[in-house]
Structure formats: C-alpha cells, structure tokens
Design a protein around this motif. Sequence first.
Motif, PDB file in Angstrom:
ATOM      1  N   PHE A  22       0.527  -1.316  -0.147  1.00 52.11           N
ATOM      2  CA  PHE A  22      -0.150  -0.082  -0.181  1.00 52.11           C
ATOM      3  C   PHE A  22       0.964   1.228  -0.064  1.00 52.11           C
ATOM      4  O   PHE A  22       0.437   2.222  -0.513  1.00 52.11           O
ATOM      5  N   VAL A  23       1.973   1.383   0.290  1.00 54.44           N
ATOM      6  CA  VAL A  23       2.862   2.490   0.384  1.00 54.44           C
ATOM      7  C   VAL A  23       3.137   2.981  -0.963  1.00 54.44           C
ATOM      8  O   VAL A  23       2.842   4.364  -1.243  1.00 54.44           O
ATOM      9  N   PRO A  24       3.513   2.095  -1.938  1.00 58.44           N
ATOM     10  CA  PRO A  24       3.553   2.841  -3.336  1.00 58.44           C
ATOM     11  C   PRO A  24       2.186   3.363  -3.790  1.00 58.44           C
ATOM     12  O   PRO A  24       2.260   4.417  -4.431  1.00 58.44           O
ATOM     13  N   LEU A  25       1.072   2.587  -3.383  1.00 60.83           N
ATOM     14  CA  LEU A  25      -0.068   3.332  -3.849  1.00 60.83           C
ATOM     15  C   LEU A  25      -0.320   4.599  -3.152  1.00 60.83           C
ATOM     16  O   LEU A  25      -0.974   5.774  -3.868  1.00 60.83           O
ATOM     17  N   GLY A  26      -0.148   4.641  -1.860  1.00 64.89           N
ATOM     18  CA  GLY A  26      -0.389   5.914  -1.395  1.00 64.89           C
ATOM     19  C   GLY A  26       0.762   7.005  -1.866  1.00 64.89           C
ATOM     20  O   GLY A  26      -0.005   8.160  -1.862  1.00 64.89           O
ATOM     21  N   VAL A  27       1.726   6.775  -2.082  1.00 67.32           N
ATOM     22  CA  VAL A  27       2.644   7.608  -2.774  1.00 67.32           C
ATOM     23  C   VAL A  27       2.287   8.196  -3.944  1.00 67.32           C
ATOM     24  O   VAL A  27       2.148   9.417  -4.223  1.00 67.32           O
ATOM     25  N   ALA A  28       1.823   7.273  -4.821  1.00 66.41           N
ATOM     26  CA  ALA A  28       1.273   7.903  -6.032  1.00 66.41           C
ATOM     27  C   ALA A  28      -0.059   8.436  -5.882  1.00 66.41           C
ATOM     28  O   ALA A  28      -0.207   9.448  -6.572  1.00 66.41           O
ATOM     29  N   ALA A  29      -0.907   8.342  -5.005  1.00 62.96           N
ATOM     30  CA  ALA A  29      -2.007   9.113  -4.814  1.00 62.96           C
ATOM     31  C   ALA A  29      -1.560  10.503  -4.116  1.00 62.96           C
ATOM     32  O   ALA A  29      -2.252  11.489  -4.612  1.00 62.96           O
ATOM     33  N   TRP A  30      -0.712  10.613  -3.319  1.00 61.29           N
ATOM     34  CA  TRP A  30      -0.205  11.766  -2.737  1.00 61.29           C
ATOM     35  C   TRP A  30       0.151  12.573  -3.948  1.00 61.29           C
ATOM     36  O   TRP A  30      -0.031  13.884  -3.921  1.00 61.29           O
ATOM     37  N   VAL A  31       1.090  12.161  -4.819  1.00 63.00           N
ATOM     38  CA  VAL A  31       1.585  12.877  -5.974  1.00 63.00           C
ATOM     39  C   VAL A  31       0.557  13.288  -6.892  1.00 63.00           C
ATOM     40  O   VAL A  31       0.441  14.687  -7.235  1.00 63.00           O
ATOM     41  N   GLY A 110       9.748  18.855   8.992  1.00 65.68           N
ATOM     42  CA  GLY A 110       9.009  19.948   8.615  1.00 65.68           C
ATOM     43  C   GLY A 110       9.665  20.624   7.807  1.00 65.68           C
ATOM     44  O   GLY A 110       9.087  20.948   6.437  1.00 65.68           O
ATOM     45  N   GLY A 111      10.871  20.844   7.724  1.00 67.09           N
ATOM     46  CA  GLY A 111      11.694  21.565   6.768  1.00 67.09           C
ATOM     47  C   GLY A 111      11.620  21.061   5.300  1.00 67.09           C
ATOM     48  O   GLY A 111      11.616  21.450   4.440  1.00 67.09           O
ATOM     49  N   LEU A 112      11.994  19.617   5.370  1.00 67.22           N
ATOM     50  CA  LEU A 112      12.111  18.819   4.354  1.00 67.22           C
ATOM     51  C   LEU A 112      10.713  18.997   3.547  1.00 67.22           C
ATOM     52  O   LEU A 112      10.643  18.931   2.488  1.00 67.22           O
ATOM     53  N   LEU A 113       9.794  18.673   4.353  1.00 71.11           N
ATOM     54  CA  LEU A 113       8.264  18.653   3.780  1.00 71.11           C
ATOM     55  C   LEU A 113       7.875  19.986   3.244  1.00 71.11           C
ATOM     56  O   LEU A 113       7.217  20.047   2.131  1.00 71.11           O
ATOM     57  N   LEU A 114       8.437  21.037   3.801  1.00 70.66           N
ATOM     58  CA  LEU A 114       8.215  22.438   2.911  1.00 70.66           C
ATOM     59  C   LEU A 114       9.108  22.552   1.712  1.00 70.66           C
ATOM     60  O   LEU A 114       8.462  23.063   0.874  1.00 70.66           O
ATOM     61  N   MET A 115      10.121  21.912   1.599  1.00 75.01           N
ATOM     62  CA  MET A 115      10.757  21.909   0.495  1.00 75.01           C
ATOM     63  C   MET A 115      10.335  21.184  -0.703  1.00 75.01           C
ATOM     64  O   MET A 115      10.629  21.530  -1.748  1.00 75.01           O
ATOM     65  N   PHE A 116       9.604  20.006  -0.413  1.00 72.44           N
ATOM     66  CA  PHE A 116       9.138  19.437  -1.452  1.00 72.44           C
ATOM     67  C   PHE A 116       8.016  20.151  -2.020  1.00 72.44           C
ATOM     68  O   PHE A 116       7.178  20.991  -1.415  1.00 72.44           O
ATOM     69  N   PRO A 117       7.880  20.200  -3.467  1.00 73.20           N
ATOM     70  CA  PRO A 117       6.933  20.970  -4.169  1.00 73.20           C
ATOM     71  C   PRO A 117       5.526  20.473  -3.675  1.00 73.20           C
ATOM     72  O   PRO A 117       5.263  19.128  -4.032  1.00 73.20           O
ATOM     73  N   GLY A 118       4.678  21.356  -3.601  1.00 73.24           N
ATOM     74  CA  GLY A 118       3.179  20.759  -3.282  1.00 73.24           C
ATOM     75  C   GLY A 118       2.561  21.645  -1.991  1.00 73.24           C
ATOM     76  O   GLY A 118       3.338  21.673  -0.999  1.00 73.24           O
ATOM     77  N   LEU A 119       1.321  21.461  -2.026  1.00 75.55           N
ATOM     78  CA  LEU A 119       0.719  22.357  -1.046  1.00 75.55           C
ATOM     79  C   LEU A 119       0.226  21.180   0.124  1.00 75.55           C
ATOM     80  O   LEU A 119       0.282  21.816   1.281  1.00 75.55           O
ATOM     81  N   LEU A 120       0.221  20.146  -0.179  1.00 80.99           N
ATOM     82  CA  LEU A 120      -0.243  19.001   1.019  1.00 80.99           C
ATOM     83  C   LEU A 120       1.112  18.941   1.858  1.00 80.99           C
ATOM     84  O   LEU A 120       0.962  18.788   3.013  1.00 80.99           O
ATOM     85  N   SER A 121       2.112  18.829   1.184  1.00 85.64           N
ATOM     86  CA  SER A 121       3.440  18.655   1.840  1.00 85.64           C
ATOM     87  C   SER A 121       3.740  20.022   2.736  1.00 85.64           C
ATOM     88  O   SER A 121       4.321  19.805   3.679  1.00 85.64           O
ATOM     89  N   ASP A 122       3.415  20.936   2.057  1.00 85.20           N
ATOM     90  CA  ASP A 122       3.636  22.302   2.726  1.00 85.20           C
ATOM     91  C   ASP A 122       2.857  22.353   4.035  1.00 85.20           C
ATOM     92  O   ASP A 122       3.295  22.662   5.152  1.00 85.20           O
TER      93      ASP A 122
END
Length: 195
Positions: A22-31, A110-122
Amino acid sequence: MTFAATPPPRSRPPQRSRARRFVPLGVAAWVVLEIWLLTLVAEAAGGLTVLLLLVAGVVAGGYVIKRAGRRAWKNLTESMQQGGPAASGASAGPEEQKSSGSGNTLPMLGGLLLMFPGLLSDAAGLLCLFPPTRKLLHRRAERLLTRQVRHTPGGLGDAFQQARMHQQDGKIVQGEVIREDEPPSPRRDDPQLPR
C-alpha cells in the motif's frame, strides 16, 4: 537411458507485507493529489502565484533545516563540553529535559516537507513546525516506537538493552564484560609468516 528430473513441488510465493503493497499506492495518490491541487491554485490565482508558493516553500524549508541543524550542533557541542550525555542527564531531571524541546527531528522533517513541491506537503510541514501539533506528533511517534521496540523479541531494542549496564544512581555505562577467571585459549604453534 536418461531420467528427467522431477520438478520441485510448487510452493506459494511469499506474501508481501501490507506496507509493501500500500505504500507505493499511497505515494502515487499523494503525487496525483499534489498535482491536482497545484493546477487548481494555478487556475484560480495564476501560474506565477504557484511558482512563488513553491519557491517560498523551498526557501522557508531551507531556513528551518539550517536552524534545526545549528541547534542540534549547539546541543552536541554543549553536551560534549559538559562531559558527554551522562553529564547533561545528571544535572537536569527527566522533566526538565523533556520540556527543553531539544528534539530536532520534527523541525527537520517539517523543513524537508516544506521543500517538497506541493501544497499538501507544505501543510504537513507546517504541522510539524507548529508547537502544539509538534508535541502531539512527538508523543504519538514516541508511543508507537516504544511499543514497536518492546514487542519485537530479539530486535534492536533487546540488543541495546543487553549492551547497557545500569548503576545505582541511574546512569547507564556502556561496557564489555571480560572474564579473567577463564583459562586462556590454547596457543597454536603455527609457523609465523615472514614479514
């Protein structure tokens, strides 16, 4: 006359764990969700706004990581000057250590998630940085990890527990047991190689 080798009986392939499934499916859904949200914001506010949001996230994430790294380095140098981790634990009680907030894991995450492009990760990165939610996440992660370590027989937690020696005052001393009452191993009379 030749005999054909009988094929081995077919066995079921090993089951994949739920996480591996399920992790690959979750990552794909997140993207997909991140891209969809970015396109919605781009349609509503314009592409320049999305670009500025992404750049601001990278800059803010870099600042947070740099600040947390400096704090971690400062804590390390202070503990080394005071005589190691045992010296800092002896001067302050466990409640003082917990309330000091010396953990840098969640701010770095938190800093790494802010650096990832996207609003959910922010948004997830900001949750890691906001003090009330950071404490809540820290407590939950600590409970989960201690439960995992306790219930894993022969795991890493057992190895660390066996490698420690507790003294009466509560300090933990790393060490190795060497028994001198055992007879020395028999000496081998092998010829020595020339050097």
